[in-house]
Design a protein around this motif. Structure first.
Motif, PDB file in Angstrom:
ATOM      1  N   PHE A  22     -26.947  37.006  51.096  1.00  0.00           N
ATOM      2  CA  PHE A  22     -25.632  37.584  50.837  1.00  0.00           C
ATOM      3  C   PHE A  22     -25.026  38.137  52.125  1.00  0.00           C
ATOM      4  N   ILE A  23     -25.827  38.814  52.921  1.00  0.00           N
ATOM      5  CA  ILE A  23     -25.343  39.379  54.184  1.00  0.00           C
ATOM      6  C   ILE A  23     -24.908  38.272  55.139  1.00  0.00           C
ATOM      7  N   ASP A  24     -25.738  37.254  55.307  1.00  0.00           N
ATOM      8  CA  ASP A  24     -25.373  36.150  56.194  1.00  0.00           C
ATOM      9  C   ASP A  24     -24.118  35.435  55.713  1.00  0.00           C
ATOM     10  N   TYR A  25     -24.026  35.231  54.406  1.00  0.00           N
ATOM     11  CA  TYR A  25     -22.847  34.586  53.822  1.00  0.00           C
ATOM     12  C   TYR A  25     -21.599  35.428  54.076  1.00  0.00           C
ATOM     13  N   SER A  26     -21.716  36.740  53.885  1.00  0.00           N
ATOM     14  CA  SER A  26     -20.576  37.637  54.097  1.00  0.00           C
ATOM     15  C   SER A  26     -20.150  37.644  55.559  1.00  0.00           C
ATOM     16  N   LEU A  27     -21.116  37.742  56.463  1.00  0.00           N
ATOM     17  CA  LEU A  27     -20.781  37.737  57.890  1.00  0.00           C
ATOM     18  C   LEU A  27     -20.096  36.436  58.290  1.00  0.00           C
ATOM     19  N   ALA A  28     -20.574  35.314  57.762  1.00  0.00           N
ATOM     20  CA  ALA A  28     -19.942  34.023  58.067  1.00  0.00           C
ATOM     21  C   ALA A  28     -18.518  33.972  57.517  1.00  0.00           C
ATOM     22  N   ALA A  29     -18.319  34.514  56.321  1.00  0.00           N
ATOM     23  CA  ALA A  29     -16.975  34.532  55.730  1.00  0.00           C
ATOM     24  C   ALA A  29     -16.038  35.392  56.576  1.00  0.00           C
ATOM     25  N   PHE A  30     -16.512  36.560  57.023  1.00  0.00           N
ATOM     26  CA  PHE A  30     -15.686  37.423  57.864  1.00  0.00           C
ATOM     27  C   PHE A  30     -15.380  36.765  59.201  1.00  0.00           C
ATOM     28  N   GLN A  31     -16.381  36.116  59.790  1.00  0.00           N
ATOM     29  CA  GLN A  31     -16.161  35.416  61.051  1.00  0.00           C
ATOM     30  C   GLN A  31     -15.145  34.286  60.872  1.00  0.00           C
ATOM     31  N   GLY A  32     -15.249  33.574  59.745  1.00  0.00           N
ATOM     32  CA  GLY A  32     -14.282  32.510  59.464  1.00  0.00           C
ATOM     33  C   GLY A  32     -12.862  33.051  59.377  1.00  0.00           C
ATOM     34  N   ALA A  33     -12.707  34.209  58.768  1.00  0.00           N
ATOM     35  CA  ALA A  33     -11.379  34.823  58.667  1.00  0.00           C
ATOM     36  C   ALA A  33     -10.896  35.293  60.039  1.00  0.00           C
ATOM     37  N   LEU A  34     -11.790  35.862  60.833  1.00  0.00           N
ATOM     38  CA  LEU A  34     -11.405  36.329  62.167  1.00  0.00           C
ATOM     39  C   LEU A  34     -10.943  35.181  63.058  1.00  0.00           C
ATOM     40  N   HIS A  35     -11.596  34.021  62.915  1.00  0.00           N
ATOM     41  CA  HIS A  35     -11.264  32.861  63.741  1.00  0.00           C
ATOM     42  C   HIS A  35     -10.264  31.932  63.065  1.00  0.00           C
ATOM     43  N   LYS A  36      -9.669  32.417  61.988  1.00  0.00           N
ATOM     44  CA  LYS A  36      -8.610  31.694  61.260  1.00  0.00           C
ATOM     45  C   LYS A  36      -9.075  30.367  60.660  1.00  0.00           C
ATOM     46  N   ALA A  37     -10.378  30.220  60.423  1.00  0.00           N
ATOM     47  CA  ALA A  37     -10.901  29.031  59.759  1.00  0.00           C
ATOM     48  C   ALA A  37     -10.677  29.118  58.247  1.00  0.00           C
ATOM     49  N   ARG A  38     -10.412  30.341  57.768  1.00  0.00           N
ATOM     50  CA  ARG A  38     -10.101  30.576  56.356  1.00  0.00           C
ATOM     51  C   ARG A  38      -9.237  31.821  56.299  1.00  0.00           C
ATOM     52  N   THR A  39      -8.530  31.977  55.206  1.00  0.00           N
ATOM     53  CA  THR A  39      -7.693  33.165  55.065  1.00  0.00           C
ATOM     54  C   THR A  39      -8.552  34.366  54.692  1.00  0.00           C
ATOM     55  N   ASP A  40      -8.008  35.540  54.894  1.00  0.00           N
ATOM     56  CA  ASP A  40      -8.717  36.758  54.492  1.00  0.00           C
ATOM     57  C   ASP A  40      -8.990  36.750  52.995  1.00  0.00           C
ATOM     58  N   ASP A  41      -7.998  36.323  52.215  1.00  0.00           N
ATOM     59  CA  ASP A  41      -8.166  36.279  50.762  1.00  0.00           C
ATOM     60  C   ASP A  41      -9.271  35.310  50.353  1.00  0.00           C
ATOM     61  N   ASP A  42      -9.350  34.157  51.024  1.00  0.00           N
ATOM     62  CA  ASP A  42     -10.416  33.188  50.733  1.00  0.00           C
ATOM     63  C   ASP A  42     -11.790  33.784  51.043  1.00  0.00           C
ATOM     64  N   ALA A  43     -11.890  34.492  52.162  1.00  0.00           N
ATOM     65  CA  ALA A  43     -13.161  35.113  52.541  1.00  0.00           C
ATOM     66  C   ALA A  43     -13.572  36.156  51.511  1.00  0.00           C
ATOM     67  N   VAL A  44     -12.650  36.997  51.105  1.00  0.00           N
ATOM     68  CA  VAL A  44     -12.948  38.043  50.127  1.00  0.00           C
ATOM     69  C   VAL A  44     -13.341  37.429  48.789  1.00  0.00           C
ATOM     70  N   GLU A  45     -12.634  36.401  48.366  1.00  0.00           N
ATOM     71  CA  GLU A  45     -12.949  35.741  47.085  1.00  0.00           C
ATOM     72  C   GLU A  45     -14.322  35.075  47.128  1.00  0.00           C
ATOM     73  N   ALA A  46     -14.653  34.443  48.253  1.00  0.00           N
ATOM     74  CA  ALA A  46     -15.965  33.798  48.380  1.00  0.00           C
ATOM     75  C   ALA A  46     -17.087  34.836  48.322  1.00  0.00           C
ATOM     76  N   ILE A  47     -16.900  35.953  48.997  1.00  0.00           N
ATOM     77  CA  ILE A  47     -17.900  37.027  48.967  1.00  0.00           C
ATOM     78  C   ILE A  47     -18.024  37.579  47.557  1.00  0.00           C
ATOM     79  N   ASN A  48     -16.917  37.775  46.881  1.00  0.00           N
ATOM     80  CA  ASN A  48     -16.954  38.291  45.514  1.00  0.00           C
ATOM     81  C   ASN A  48     -17.687  37.317  44.584  1.00  0.00           C
ATOM     82  N   ARG A  49     -17.480  36.007  44.753  1.00  0.00           N
ATOM     83  CA  ARG A  49     -18.201  35.028  43.929  1.00  0.00           C
ATOM     84  C   ARG A  49     -19.707  35.137  44.128  1.00  0.00           C
ATOM     85  N   GLN A  50     -20.129  35.331  45.372  1.00  0.00           N
ATOM     86  CA  GLN A  50     -21.553  35.507  45.648  1.00  0.00           C
ATOM     87  C   GLN A  50     -22.073  36.786  44.984  1.00  0.00           C
TER      88      GLN A  50
END
Length: 168
Positions: free
Chosen positions: A40-68
């Motif tokens: 879960f931690i690794d997944y969350s960090l990857a989602a946040f990094q993706g949002a920081l580097h604009k590979a995904r939106t902030d909302d997409d990152a938050v939703e993906a973390i919430n699904r996990q």
């Protein structure tokens, strides 16, 4: 894999663990719990990094973390339907959910407390991204251990202080 599981990533993570528990993933086994928390931690960090580097939106990152977090809520509360997971009386809203609610001070229903605790954990991880690498690694390790302890029914041992601060 069972059809009841809502998150195939969590189900797949639990499949390759037979060497840990002879084909069963016992939620009283610290190594199994730590593996799930670390995923879960690794997944969350990857989602946040993706949002920081604009590979995904902030909302997409938050939703993906919430699904996990929702999927892990079902695993730890014994409702996931994954046959390779061994749960115990502890893995229920009345036991684990109430413990998290009281210990961490969550204001959520007991059947949502694992998810809520994990979302708070993810928030702390997001803040840890501001730290230098060495400090961040120490913080991530401490958060991993504290979250695993909580899911095992132990208050974190760091001077009896819970690092998962819900008042961010």
């Amino acid at each position: 894999m069972d059809s009841k599981i809502t998150n195939p990533i969590i189900a797949a993570l639990l499949e390759p663990l037979p060497s840990l528990a002879q084909g069963q993933n016992d939620l009283s086994d610290e190594s199994v719990v730590r593996l799930l928390v670390r995923h879960f931690i690794d997944y969350s960090l990857a989602a946040f990094q993706g949002a920081l580097h604009k590979a995904r939106t902030d909302d997409d990152a938050v939703e993906a973390i919430n699904r996990q977090a929702i999927a892990l809520n079902a695993v730890f509360l014994g409702t996931s339907g994954i046959s390779s997971v061994t749960t115990h009386a502890w893995n229920s809203p009345e036991q684990l959910g109430a413990f998290l609610k009281d210990t961490v001070g969550l204001e959520y229903p007991e059947d949502d407390c694992v998810r809520a605790m994990l979302i708070h954990l993810a928030t702390q991880l997001m803040h840890s991204l501001r730290l230098p690498d060495e400090d961040r690694n120490e913080e991530v390790e401490a958060l991993t251990l504290d979250a695993a302890d909580l899911l095992l029914g132990r208050a974190p041992q760091d001077d009896d202080e819970i690092d998962i601060d819900i008042n961010l």
